[in-house]
Design a protein around this motif. Structure first.
Motif, PDB file in Angstrom:
ATOM      1  N   ALA A   1      75.744  42.119  32.534  1.00 48.82           N
ATOM      2  CA  ALA A   1      75.931  42.004  31.079  1.00 48.82           C
ATOM      3  C   ALA A   1      75.412  43.247  30.363  1.00 48.82           C
ATOM      4  O   ALA A   1      76.047  43.741  29.425  1.00 48.82           O
ATOM      5  N   LEU A   2      74.282  43.781  30.810  1.00 46.22           N
ATOM      6  CA  LEU A   2      73.748  44.996  30.197  1.00 46.22           C
ATOM      7  C   LEU A   2      74.683  46.180  30.426  1.00 46.22           C
ATOM      8  O   LEU A   2      74.881  47.013  29.535  1.00 46.22           O
ATOM      9  N   GLY A   3      75.265  46.264  31.616  1.00 41.29           N
ATOM     10  CA  GLY A   3      76.224  47.329  31.907  1.00 41.29           C
ATOM     11  C   GLY A   3      77.454  47.236  31.021  1.00 41.29           C
ATOM     12  O   GLY A   3      77.931  48.245  30.489  1.00 41.29           O
ATOM     13  N   LEU A   4      77.961  46.033  30.834  1.00 37.76           N
ATOM     14  CA  LEU A   4      79.123  45.850  29.959  1.00 37.76           C
ATOM     15  C   LEU A   4      78.783  46.172  28.511  1.00 37.76           C
ATOM     16  O   LEU A   4      79.589  46.772  27.787  1.00 37.76           O
ATOM     17  N   LEU A   5      77.580  45.794  28.081  1.00 40.34           N
ATOM     18  CA  LEU A   5      77.137  46.118  26.729  1.00 40.34           C
ATOM     19  C   LEU A   5      77.020  47.633  26.559  1.00 40.34           C
ATOM     20  O   LEU A   5      77.425  48.189  25.536  1.00 40.34           O
ATOM     21  N   GLY A   6      76.492  48.308  27.569  1.00 41.29           N
ATOM     22  CA  GLY A   6      76.387  49.765  27.528  1.00 41.29           C
ATOM     23  C   GLY A   6      77.753  50.425  27.448  1.00 41.29           C
ATOM     24  O   GLY A   6      77.953  51.387  26.697  1.00 41.29           O
ATOM     25  N   MET A   7      78.723  49.908  28.209  1.00 42.58           N
ATOM     26  CA  MET A   7      80.093  50.428  28.132  1.00 42.58           C
ATOM     27  C   MET A   7      80.662  50.243  26.734  1.00 42.58           C
ATOM     28  O   MET A   7      81.318  51.134  26.204  1.00 42.58           O
ATOM     29  N   TYR A   8      80.403  49.098  26.155  1.00 43.68           N
ATOM     30  CA  TYR A   8      80.877  48.823  24.794  1.00 43.68           C
ATOM     31  C   TYR A   8      80.261  49.812  23.803  1.00 43.68           C
ATOM     32  O   TYR A   8      80.956  50.382  22.965  1.00 43.68           O
ATOM     33  N   TYR A   9      78.944  50.011  23.917  1.00 38.75           N
ATOM     34  CA  TYR A   9      78.274  50.963  23.026  1.00 38.75           C
ATOM     35  C   TYR A   9      78.862  52.365  23.190  1.00 38.75           C
ATOM     36  O   TYR A   9      79.119  53.051  22.206  1.00 38.75           O
ATOM     37  N   ALA A  10      79.050  52.799  24.428  1.00 40.39           N
ATOM     38  CA  ALA A  10      79.577  54.143  24.679  1.00 40.39           C
ATOM     39  C   ALA A  10      80.988  54.286  24.115  1.00 40.39           C
ATOM     40  O   ALA A  10      81.319  55.291  23.491  1.00 40.39           O
ATOM     41  N   TYR A  11      81.801  53.288  24.320  1.00 35.80           N
ATOM     42  CA  TYR A  11      83.188  53.345  23.848  1.00 35.80           C
ATOM     43  C   TYR A  11      83.281  53.346  22.326  1.00 35.80           C
ATOM     44  O   TYR A  11      84.132  54.019  21.756  1.00 35.80           O
ATOM     45  N   THR A  12      82.406  52.602  21.678  1.00 29.86           N
ATOM     46  CA  THR A  12      82.461  52.507  20.220  1.00 29.86           C
ATOM     47  C   THR A  12      81.675  53.622  19.529  1.00 29.86           C
ATOM     48  O   THR A  12      81.572  53.634  18.306  1.00 29.86           O
ATOM     49  N   GLY A  13      81.113  54.542  20.300  1.00 29.48           N
ATOM     50  CA  GLY A  13      80.430  55.689  19.711  1.00 29.48           C
ATOM     51  C   GLY A  13      78.995  55.433  19.295  1.00 29.48           C
ATOM     52  O   GLY A  13      78.445  56.150  18.485  1.00 29.48           O
ATOM     53  N   LYS A  14      78.373  54.424  19.884  1.00 29.93           N
ATOM     54  CA  LYS A  14      76.980  54.111  19.558  1.00 29.93           C
ATOM     55  C   LYS A  14      76.066  54.627  20.666  1.00 29.93           C
ATOM     56  O   LYS A  14      76.421  54.592  21.834  1.00 29.93           O
ATOM     57  N   ALA A  15      74.907  55.079  20.277  1.00 32.82           N
ATOM     58  CA  ALA A  15      73.893  55.506  21.240  1.00 32.82           C
ATOM     59  C   ALA A  15      72.688  54.591  21.096  1.00 32.82           C
ATOM     60  O   ALA A  15      71.601  55.005  20.734  1.00 32.82           O
ATOM     61  N   LYS A  16      72.915  53.314  21.367  1.00 36.18           N
ATOM     62  CA  LYS A  16      71.844  52.316  21.267  1.00 36.18           C
ATOM     63  C   LYS A  16      71.242  52.091  22.651  1.00 36.18           C
ATOM     64  O   LYS A  16      71.952  52.055  23.642  1.00 36.18           O
ATOM     65  N   LYS A  17      69.944  51.935  22.653  1.00 40.32           N
ATOM     66  CA  LYS A  17      69.290  51.591  23.917  1.00 40.32           C
ATOM     67  C   LYS A  17      69.624  50.153  24.262  1.00 40.32           C
ATOM     68  O   LYS A  17      69.805  49.314  23.386  1.00 40.32           O
ATOM     69  N   LEU A  18      69.694  49.892  25.545  1.00 39.56           N
ATOM     70  CA  LEU A  18      70.026  48.545  26.004  1.00 39.56           C
ATOM     71  C   LEU A  18      68.813  47.624  25.868  1.00 39.56           C
ATOM     72  O   LEU A  18      67.688  48.042  26.147  1.00 39.56           O
ATOM     73  N   PRO A  19      69.047  46.374  25.451  1.00 44.56           N
ATOM     74  CA  PRO A  19      67.936  45.420  25.363  1.00 44.56           C
ATOM     75  C   PRO A  19      67.277  45.240  26.733  1.00 44.56           C
ATOM     76  O   PRO A  19      67.932  45.384  27.754  1.00 44.56           O
ATOM     77  N   ILE A  20      66.023  44.959  26.744  1.00 45.14           N
ATOM     78  CA  ILE A  20      65.211  44.748  27.940  1.00 45.14           C
ATOM     79  C   ILE A  20      65.001  46.078  28.665  1.00 45.14           C
ATOM     80  O   ILE A  20      63.882  46.467  28.933  1.00 45.14           O
ATOM     81  N   LEU A  21      66.084  46.785  28.954  1.00 47.86           N
ATOM     82  CA  LEU A  21      66.005  48.023  29.729  1.00 47.86           C
ATOM     83  C   LEU A  21      65.221  49.104  28.996  1.00 47.86           C
ATOM     84  O   LEU A  21      64.566  49.927  29.635  1.00 47.86           O
ATOM     85  N   ASP A  22      65.265  49.109  27.675  1.00 48.54           N
ATOM     86  CA  ASP A  22      64.543  50.152  26.942  1.00 48.54           C
ATOM     87  C   ASP A  22      63.034  50.038  27.129  1.00 48.54           C
ATOM     88  O   ASP A  22      62.312  51.013  26.993  1.00 48.54           O
ATOM     89  N   LYS A  23      62.569  48.870  27.498  1.00 50.56           N
ATOM     90  CA  LYS A  23      61.126  48.673  27.709  1.00 50.56           C
ATOM     91  C   LYS A  23      60.705  48.909  29.158  1.00 50.56           C
ATOM     92  O   LYS A  23      59.543  49.191  29.429  1.00 50.56           O
ATOM     93  N   ILE A  24      61.641  48.822  30.099  1.00 50.65           N
ATOM     94  CA  ILE A  24      61.305  48.959  31.515  1.00 50.65           C
ATOM     95  C   ILE A  24      62.072  50.100  32.186  1.00 50.65           C
ATOM     96  O   ILE A  24      62.257  50.097  33.394  1.00 50.65           O
ATOM     97  N   SER A  25      62.494  51.084  31.417  1.00 47.64           N
ATOM     98  CA  SER A  25      63.249  52.201  31.968  1.00 47.64           C
ATOM     99  C   SER A  25      62.385  53.044  32.890  1.00 47.64           C
ATOM    100  O   SER A  25      61.233  53.331  32.592  1.00 47.64           O
ATOM    101  N   ILE A  26      62.962  53.449  33.984  1.00 47.29           N
ATOM    102  CA  ILE A  26      62.293  54.357  34.914  1.00 47.29           C
ATOM    103  C   ILE A  26      62.577  55.797  34.495  1.00 47.29           C
ATOM    104  O   ILE A  26      61.692  56.635  34.479  1.00 47.29           O
ATOM    105  N   ILE A  27      63.826  56.075  34.157  1.00 45.78           N
ATOM    106  CA  ILE A  27      64.250  57.395  33.690  1.00 45.78           C
ATOM    107  C   ILE A  27      64.328  57.345  32.162  1.00 45.78           C
ATOM    108  O   ILE A  27      65.102  56.577  31.613  1.00 45.78           O
ATOM    109  N   LYS A  28      63.559  58.142  31.486  1.00 46.12           N
ATOM    110  CA  LYS A  28      63.528  58.136  30.013  1.00 46.12           C
ATOM    111  C   LYS A  28      64.519  59.119  29.447  1.00 46.12           C
ATOM    112  O   LYS A  28      64.740  60.170  29.744  1.00 46.12           O
TER     113      LYS A  28
END
Length: 121
Positions: free
Chosen positions: A94-121
Motif C-alpha cells: 500500500a505504501l508503494g502504491l501511495l508513493g507511485m500515486y504521489y510521484a505521478y501526481t507531482g507530489k513530493a510527500k514522505k510516505l506515512p510510517i516510513l518517514d519515521k523509520i527510514s534507513i536512507i534519508k
C-alpha cells in the motif's frame, strides 16, 4: 478511518522544494522508483532531484521488503509469524502504491510510517 486519513495527510510535503521542470522530467522515474531494486538504478543513473526523492523512499521500501522475505524464510514453522509478515507485506504494498500515486501526481510527500523509520534519508 479518520486516524488513517490523518496519518496520510499529515506527512511532510516537500513539493515546494522542486521546480515544475524537475517534477515533469522526473515523474516517470519517480513512479518506477517504487518497483523494488529499480530505485537503486534510478538513484544512481539520474540526476533529477524529484526522481531521486522518490528513489530514496522506494529503496527504503525495498530494504524492508527484503528483510521481510528473510524473516519469512525463518517463520515458515510459525503460523502467527507468517500472518504478521503478510499484514506487514500488505502495508508495504500500500505504501508503494501511495508513493507511485504521489510521484505521478507531482507530489513530493514522505510516505506515512516510513518517514519515521527510514534507513536512507
Amino acid at each position: 478511518m479518520d486516524k488513517l486519513k490523518d496519518l496520510i495527510e499529515k506527512t511532510e510535503d516537500n513539493t515546494k522544494d522542486y521546480t515544475k521542470k524537475d517534477i515533469n522530467d522526473g515523474r516517470i522515474f519517480g513512479v518506477l522508483s517504487y518497483l523494488s531494486f529499480v530505485s537503486l538504478i534510478i538513484y544512481f543513473c539520474t540526476d533529477n532531484k524529484y526522481s531521486n526523492f522518490h528513489a530514496k523512499q522506494g529503496f527504503n521500501l525495498f530494504i524492508y521488503e527484503s528483510l521481510l522475505m528473510l524473516l519469512s524464510s525463518f517463520g515458515f514453522a510459525f503460523i502467527m509469524l507468517n500472518f504478521v509478515i503478510n499484514i506487514i507485506s500488505l502495508i508495504i504494498l500500500a505504501l508503494g502504491l501511495l508513493g507511485m500515486y504521489y510521484a505521478y501526481t507531482g507530489k513530493a510527500k514522505k510516505l506515512p510510517i516510513l518517514d519515521k523509520i527510514s534507513i536512507i534519508k
